[in-house]
Design a protein around this motif. Structure first.
Motif, PDB file in Angstrom:
ATOM      1  N   LEU A 145      -9.927  46.440  54.121  1.00  9.60           N
ATOM      2  CA  LEU A 145     -11.074  47.347  54.134  1.00  9.60           C
ATOM      3  C   LEU A 145     -11.976  47.181  55.354  1.00  9.60           C
ATOM      4  N   GLY A 146     -11.496  46.453  56.354  1.00  9.21           N
ATOM      5  CA  GLY A 146     -12.228  46.347  57.611  1.00  9.21           C
ATOM      6  C   GLY A 146     -13.593  45.701  57.492  1.00  9.21           C
ATOM      7  N   LEU A 147     -13.724  44.757  56.596  1.00  7.34           N
ATOM      8  CA  LEU A 147     -15.008  44.079  56.389  1.00  7.34           C
ATOM      9  C   LEU A 147     -15.082  42.855  57.303  1.00  7.34           C
ATOM     10  N   TYR A 148     -15.205  43.131  58.597  1.00 10.09           N
ATOM     11  CA  TYR A 148     -15.153  42.073  59.600  1.00 10.09           C
ATOM     12  C   TYR A 148     -16.506  41.466  59.921  1.00 10.09           C
ATOM     13  N   ALA A 149     -17.581  42.038  59.403  1.00 10.80           N
ATOM     14  CA  ALA A 149     -18.910  41.471  59.648  1.00 10.80           C
ATOM     15  C   ALA A 149     -18.973  40.075  59.034  1.00 10.80           C
ATOM     16  N   GLN A 150     -19.748  39.234  59.646  1.00 10.58           N
ATOM     17  CA  GLN A 150     -19.842  37.837  59.220  1.00 10.58           C
ATOM     18  C   GLN A 150     -20.254  37.699  57.757  1.00 10.58           C
ATOM     19  N   GLU A 151     -21.117  38.600  57.273  1.00 12.56           N
ATOM     20  CA  GLU A 151     -21.610  38.477  55.899  1.00 12.56           C
ATOM     21  C   GLU A 151     -20.516  38.604  54.847  1.00 12.56           C
ATOM     22  N   TRP A 152     -19.372  39.208  55.190  1.00 11.13           N
ATOM     23  CA  TRP A 152     -18.291  39.398  54.220  1.00 11.13           C
ATOM     24  C   TRP A 152     -17.197  38.338  54.352  1.00 11.13           C
ATOM     25  N   GLN A 153     -17.307  37.461  55.319  1.00 13.12           N
ATOM     26  CA  GLN A 153     -16.276  36.454  55.526  1.00 13.12           C
ATOM     27  C   GLN A 153     -16.349  35.372  54.445  1.00 13.12           C
ATOM     28  N   TRP A 154     -15.202  34.799  54.149  1.00 15.59           N
ATOM     29  CA  TRP A 154     -15.060  33.813  53.082  1.00 15.59           C
ATOM     30  C   TRP A 154     -16.057  32.671  53.219  1.00 15.59           C
ATOM     31  N   ASP A 155     -16.128  32.053  54.401  1.00 10.41           N
ATOM     32  CA  ASP A 155     -16.989  30.893  54.596  1.00 10.41           C
ATOM     33  C   ASP A 155     -18.467  31.247  54.411  1.00 10.41           C
ATOM     34  N   THR A 156     -18.871  32.407  54.899  1.00 12.80           N
ATOM     35  CA  THR A 156     -20.254  32.841  54.752  1.00 12.80           C
ATOM     36  C   THR A 156     -20.563  33.122  53.286  1.00 12.80           C
ATOM     37  N   LEU A 157     -19.660  33.834  52.649  1.00 10.45           N
ATOM     38  CA  LEU A 157     -19.847  34.182  51.243  1.00 10.45           C
ATOM     39  C   LEU A 157     -19.966  32.922  50.385  1.00 10.45           C
ATOM     40  N   ARG A 158     -19.112  31.972  50.625  1.00  9.64           N
ATOM     41  CA  ARG A 158     -19.112  30.738  49.833  1.00  9.64           C
ATOM     42  C   ARG A 158     -20.323  29.859  50.134  1.00  9.64           C
ATOM     43  N   ALA A 159     -20.840  29.912  51.360  1.00 10.56           N
ATOM     44  CA  ALA A 159     -21.948  29.037  51.751  1.00 10.56           C
ATOM     45  C   ALA A 159     -23.306  29.576  51.306  1.00 10.56           C
ATOM     46  N   ARG A 160     -23.466  30.879  51.267  1.00 16.57           N
ATOM     47  CA  ARG A 160     -24.781  31.458  51.083  1.00 16.57           C
ATOM     48  C   ARG A 160     -25.182  31.664  49.639  1.00 16.57           C
TER      49      ARG A 160
END
Length: 161
Positions: A145-160
Motif C-alpha cells: 500500500l505504499g506506506l513508506y513514511a516513517q510513521e508507518w514503519q515497523w520500528d517506529t510503530l513498535r517504539a511509539r
C-alpha cells in the motif's frame, strides 16, 4: 468466483497505482483516495471470500500479487482493519495540522484534543493488529500500500505506541 477474481484484479491495479506514485504523491490526497478505494475493494472481497474454502481461495490467488499476502482467508479482514486504521490516523493527523496552521480559533483546543486522541487510538489499534500479524506480514502490508513514511514503519510503530 468471477466477482472475486475481478475484485482481486482491482486490488492489484490499485496497489500498482499506489506504488507508481512519485515520491511527492506519497502521503498525499491522491494516496489516501487510492487507500479508500483499496478499503472498498477489500470490503467487497470479504463477503465473497466467505463463500470460498481455504483451498479454493488459494487456487484463486495462484499467480496473483496477493498470493503470498493473503495466506489465509481471514487476512482480507485483517487488511480491512489495518487500512481503516491508517486512513483514520492519517485524516485525523492532517486535520490537526490544518487547524494548527489555518483554523486556530477559540474552540480549536477541544478539536485538537479530540483529533489527537482519535489519531493515537487508531495508531494504537494498528500497532495491536500489526503486532499480532508479525513483522514480515506487516512489511508486506506497508509495501503493498505504499506506506513508506516513517510513521508507518515497523520500528517506529513498535517504539511509539
Amino acid at each position: 468466483m468471477a466477482s472475486l477474481q475481478r475484485t482481486l484484479v482491482n486490488l492489484e491495479i490499485l496497489s500498482d497505482d499506489i506504488n507508481a506514485l512519485n515520491i511527492d504523491a506519497i502521503n498525499s490526497v491522491t494516496h489516501i483516495k487510492l487507500l479508500r478505494n483499496v478499503l472498498e475493494e477489500l470490503k467487497n472481497a470479504e463477503s465473497l471470500v466467505a463463500l470460498e474454502t481455504e483451498a479454493s481461495f488459494h487456487k484463486l490467488l495462484s499467480g496473483s500479487l496477493f498470493e503470498h499476502i493473503f495466506e489465509r482467508k481471514r487476512m482480507v479482514g485483517v487488511y480491512i482493519k489495518l487500512v481503516g486504521y491508517v486512513i483514520t490516523a492519517w485524516e485525523a493527523g492532517n486535520k490537526v495540522k490544518e487547524i494548527i496552521s489555518d483554523n486556530f480559533d477559540s474552540s480549536a483546543d477541544k478539536r485538537l484534543e479530540l483529533l489527537k486522541v482519535k489519531a493515537i487510538k487508531a495508531k494504537s489499534q494498528l500497532k495491536t493488529v500489526a503486532s499480532a500479524m508479525g513483522k514480515d506480514d506487516y512489511e508486506k502490508f506497508v509495501h503493498t500500500l505504499g506506506l513508506y513514511a516513517q510513521e508507518w514503519q515497523w520500528d517506529t510503530l513498535r517504539a511509539r505506541f
